[in-house]
Scaffold this active site. Structure first.
Site, PDB file in Angstrom:
ATOM      1  N   CYS B  93      -3.592  -0.296  -1.213  1.00 51.16           N
ATOM      2  CA  CYS B  93      -3.092   0.751  -2.023  1.00 51.16           C
ATOM      3  C   CYS B  93      -4.299   1.650  -2.483  1.00 51.16           C
ATOM      4  O   CYS B  93      -5.000   2.329  -1.469  1.00 51.16           O
ATOM      5  CB  CYS B  93      -2.397   0.334  -3.420  1.00 51.16           C
ATOM      6  SG  CYS B  93      -1.425   1.712  -3.976  1.00 51.16           S
ATOM      7  N   HIS B 208       2.400  -3.885  -1.725  1.00 48.35           N
ATOM      8  CA  HIS B 208       2.330  -4.950  -2.792  1.00 48.35           C
ATOM      9  C   HIS B 208       3.307  -5.946  -2.270  1.00 48.35           C
ATOM     10  O   HIS B 208       3.870  -6.101  -1.297  1.00 48.35           O
ATOM     11  CB  HIS B 208       2.686  -4.219  -3.996  1.00 48.35           C
ATOM     12  CG  HIS B 208       1.746  -3.186  -4.639  1.00 48.35           C
ATOM     13  ND1 HIS B 208       0.492  -3.480  -4.646  1.00 48.35           N
ATOM     14  CD2 HIS B 208       1.961  -1.939  -4.621  1.00 48.35           C
ATOM     15  CE1 HIS B 208       0.067  -2.368  -5.308  1.00 48.35           C
ATOM     16  NE2 HIS B 208       0.729  -1.226  -4.851  1.00 48.35           N
TER      17      HIS B 208
END
Lengths: 460, 264
Positions: B93, B208
């Site tokens: 991310c 994630h």
């Protein structure tokens, strides 16, 4: 006319959903009603003689509201309260419509609402509460909120939009305490002074906000309770934990049995003995006491209210099933789950556990959060763990990587999981059930259908 | 045998379960009898990657990311040198974004990255959120060991849109290539179906989940490659029983099709 129609349709939907057993009517009726009359929330909450209380924060809303409800009842007040925890505006509206006459009259002195953090601006604006209390801000459901800063800003907006409300804040949570700047008025702080139960040095990283919200410098903590709560100060800009006016001075925790505490408020000490377990519940009791104090409820009444309280909907709820017992402990986010686990392992007795992980909208659709939870603590503290729910395998993986081996079973079907687990529990013993929100609702619905639990609308 | 994992900014860039990746690398090594050391590197800490076998950095909130960006850029040349020397790395991310060329904020401010991935990110105006399935067959086709399914499953949650610059004239080895292509989900930018990036042994992704627990083949690839870099190829690397991992992987695939996600 709109109001009448909204109430009529709302009541009809509540009736239908209960008769058809498709749900408790705690959300849809309110949703439809507010489409018919967008101001229904304002109209139904305007006339309470003692106004309304709004409770928000990441963890503890339902329990704090339930404790406060118990105190208000002890004080002889007639309360309207969204006690099932349906906390978006549709939930508030459903609660109000159920209690209202067809013309919108409600026989209550005071409104008590737990409100979802993102809903605070709208709720605060429409309700103009007498008091608004913020419990804590932890990482929770990032797929809904985005980030912690944004959540805090939303709450700040709500505070700004209700300039007449008494603002009550958790001094031990730096992010919450910093909302004082948004309040622009005198604020009532609550906090824990007693340092018996502070964390040891190397605790697990479930902390999110360790930095000064004013200048970004990392905080120095002289005591840490859990997550990022504790006694903090910024060495760069001097921002320090404010001194709470309502504070816990003495504290003794008794594992799953409850706690004894002494709360000091304005020079007087209130001694409380209660059966609600866990350090996190100390905060819930403290918060409810702070609100009650701001409402000028006498201390003996507060004491009666707290000590007669046993549990909130689905939170530390004890349910008797035949000769065995079920103990529901809701899990929602890393700090909450870690705290539940810490409480479970506090005494030396190994526990029988059922963990149910769902990923529906209300549970949070991203299950990444289970990897931030300190499940390693369960080692050698469980008899067996049954894992259930839609994402049972994600949870089993988490347990595997936590090095927990042996006596772990998977049963994706929730009802079967509960039945199989209960069979493995001795008579008189407890099965500790740790479900996420929709799993908790499913279990309660199932138990209601079997007649073991009263449908929640019959409890009050 | 020993493996050393360098964890960058563990307290600032620990947004959402990304710690699970460290735990997965740790356990999957330990279960094979490999000793693991995890070294944490924070703001202002010096960085010497001689002892590093795997570099990991997770995602963070915008505020944290800005603070980290400045410090990371200072560490940049050392990291770049190590990546050129085939250091194995995983960035998630925000970290993935910072390992690229730059991040262009909504206000037009350009935050410099450490320029290892040939990629840039610009702020978008909506959140790209939901379950993701990534098809990595293109990436893994030449890896030389049996992978039953080269899919990654995870959950994305980002408003930044990342664009990779594959360039003609360079060999595949010298290029930043996508980690895979999304079958479900938005991927890097919601436009070109790419997800993540790979440059030499450095991986970046928006996933994630955590990423590695449900995608053990990638975890094992990182560990194996790191070991080979330090010890050559003459050692045992047994398969682990990944039955549970793949059941979780299957559930995630199913949910990518059935779950409803909503966002603020």
């Amino acid at each position: 006319m709109r109001k009448f129609l909204a109430i009529l349709v709302g009541k009809l939907l509540i009736f239908i959903s209960r008769v058809l057993k498709v749900g408790g009517g705690s959300a849809l009726p309110g949703l439809v009603a507010e489409k018919i009359d967008p101001n229904i929330l304002k109209k139904l909450t305007q006339k309470f003689s003692s106004g309304s209380i709004i409770i928000t924060g990441t963890n503890g809303k339902t329990t704090t509201a339930a404790i406060l409800a118990s105190i208000l009842k002890a004080a002889g007040k007639n309360v309207v309260h969204n006690y099932t925890g349906s906390n978006l505006t549709r939930g508030l509206n459903s609660t109000l419509i159920e209690k209202a006459s067809f013309f919108g009259k409600i026989k209550a002195d005071i409104g008590l609402f737990e409100v979802d953090e993102a809903t605070i601006p709208e709720a605060a604006l429409k309700i103009q509460p007498r008091a608004i209390i913020i419990l804590n801000l932890f990482r929770d459901q990032l797929d809904r909120y985005g980030e912690l800063e944004k959540t805090k800003d939303l709450i700040g907006r709500g505070i700004f939009l209700s300039p007449g409300s008494q603002v009550i804040l958790n001094a031990d949570d730096p992010l919450v305490a910093s909302l004082k700047e948004d309040a622009k008025r005198e604020v009532l702080f609550f906090g824990v002074e007693n340092e018996t139960y502070t964390q040891k040095e190397q605790h697990f990283h479930s902390a999110d906000s360790l930095d000064c919200p004013r200048c970004g410098q990392e905080f120095l903590y002289t005591a840490k309770f859990f997550g990022h709560t504790g006694k903090y100060q910024c060495l760069k800009c001097g921002y320090t934990r404010p001194t709470p006016q309502v504070k816990v001075q003495q504290l003794k925790l008794w594992g799953m049995e409850g706690s004894d505490m002494a709360i000091e408020v304005q020079g007087t000490t209130l001694e409380l003995k209660n059966t609600i377990a866990g350090f996190y519940n100390v905060y819930n009791i403290l918060a409810a006491t702070a609100v009650a104090f701001s409402l000028e409820i006498p201390l003996e009444v507060i004491k009666r209210g707290v000590e007669s309280f046993s549990s909130a909907f689905g939170r530390l709820e004890k349910i008797k099933i035949g000769s065995k017992n079920l103990y529901l402990l809701l899990i929602k986010n890393p700090s909450g789950f870690s705290e539940v686990v810490e409480t479970l392992v506090a005494d030396s007795k190994p526990k029988s556990l059922l963990i149910a992980l769902n990923d529906n909208f209300a549970d949070g659709t991203d299950v990444s959060w289970i990897w931030d939870t300190n499940l390693e603590l369960l080692k050698n503290h469980y008899r067996f763990i049954t894992v259930s729910g839609i994402r049972a395998y994600d949870m089993v993986l988490r347990l595997k990587y936590a090095d927990l081996a042996g006596n772990i079973d998977i049963e994706e079907n929730l009802e079967t999981a509960v039945q199989k687990s209960l069979e493995k529990v001795e008579d008189g013993e407890y099965l500790y059930l740790l479900p996420t929100y929709t799993a908790m609702l499913d279990i309660r619905n199932w138990l209601t259908k079997k007649g073991i639990v009263l449908p929640f609308w019959k409890i009050k | 045998m020993k493996i050393t994992i360098y964890h960058l900014y563990p307290t600032l860039m620990n947004l959402y379960g990304d710690r699970g990746n460290i735990l997965t690398l740790l356990k999957r090594s330990e279960w094979r009898g490999i000793e693991v050391i995890v070294k944490e590197i924070g703001l202002n800490d010096p960085i010497d990657l001689k002892e590093a076998d795997i570099l990991f950095m997770g995602g963070g909130q915008d505020k944290e990311q800005e603070r980290v960006a400045i410090d990371l850029v200072a560490k940049g040349p050392f990291i770049k040198e190590a990546v050129e020397d085939d250091l194995v790395g995983l960035t998630i991310c925000g970290a993935f974004q910072l390992f690229g060329k730059y991040f262009l904020t909504g206000e037009g401010k350009e935050l410099k990255g450490i320029e290892i991935f040939d990629a840039y990110t610009e702020a978008g105006n909506r959140r790209l959120i939901g379950n993701v399935i990534v098809d990595c067959r293109e990436l893994t086709k030449n890896w030389g060991w049996e992978i039953f399914r080269a899919t990654l499953v995870g959950f994305e949650n980002h408003s930044g849109k990342t664009f990779i610059n594959p360039q003609s004239g360079k060999t595949e080895e010298e290029q930043t290539l996508p980690l895979g292509y999304v079958t479900k989900g938005f991927g890097n930018n919601g436009q070109d179906r790419t997800e993540g990036a790979v440059y030499k042994n450095l991986f970046g992704t928006y996933l994630h989940g955590s990423l590695l627990p449900k995608n053990p083949w990638l975890a094992d690839h990182l560990i194996l490659t790191a070991l080979q870099r330090r010890y050559g190829t003459d050692f045992e690397f047994p398969q682990l029983d990944d039955n549970l991992e793949y059941k979780a992987h299957e559930t995630a695939i199913k949910r990518a099709y059935t779950a409803k996600t909503s966002y603020l």
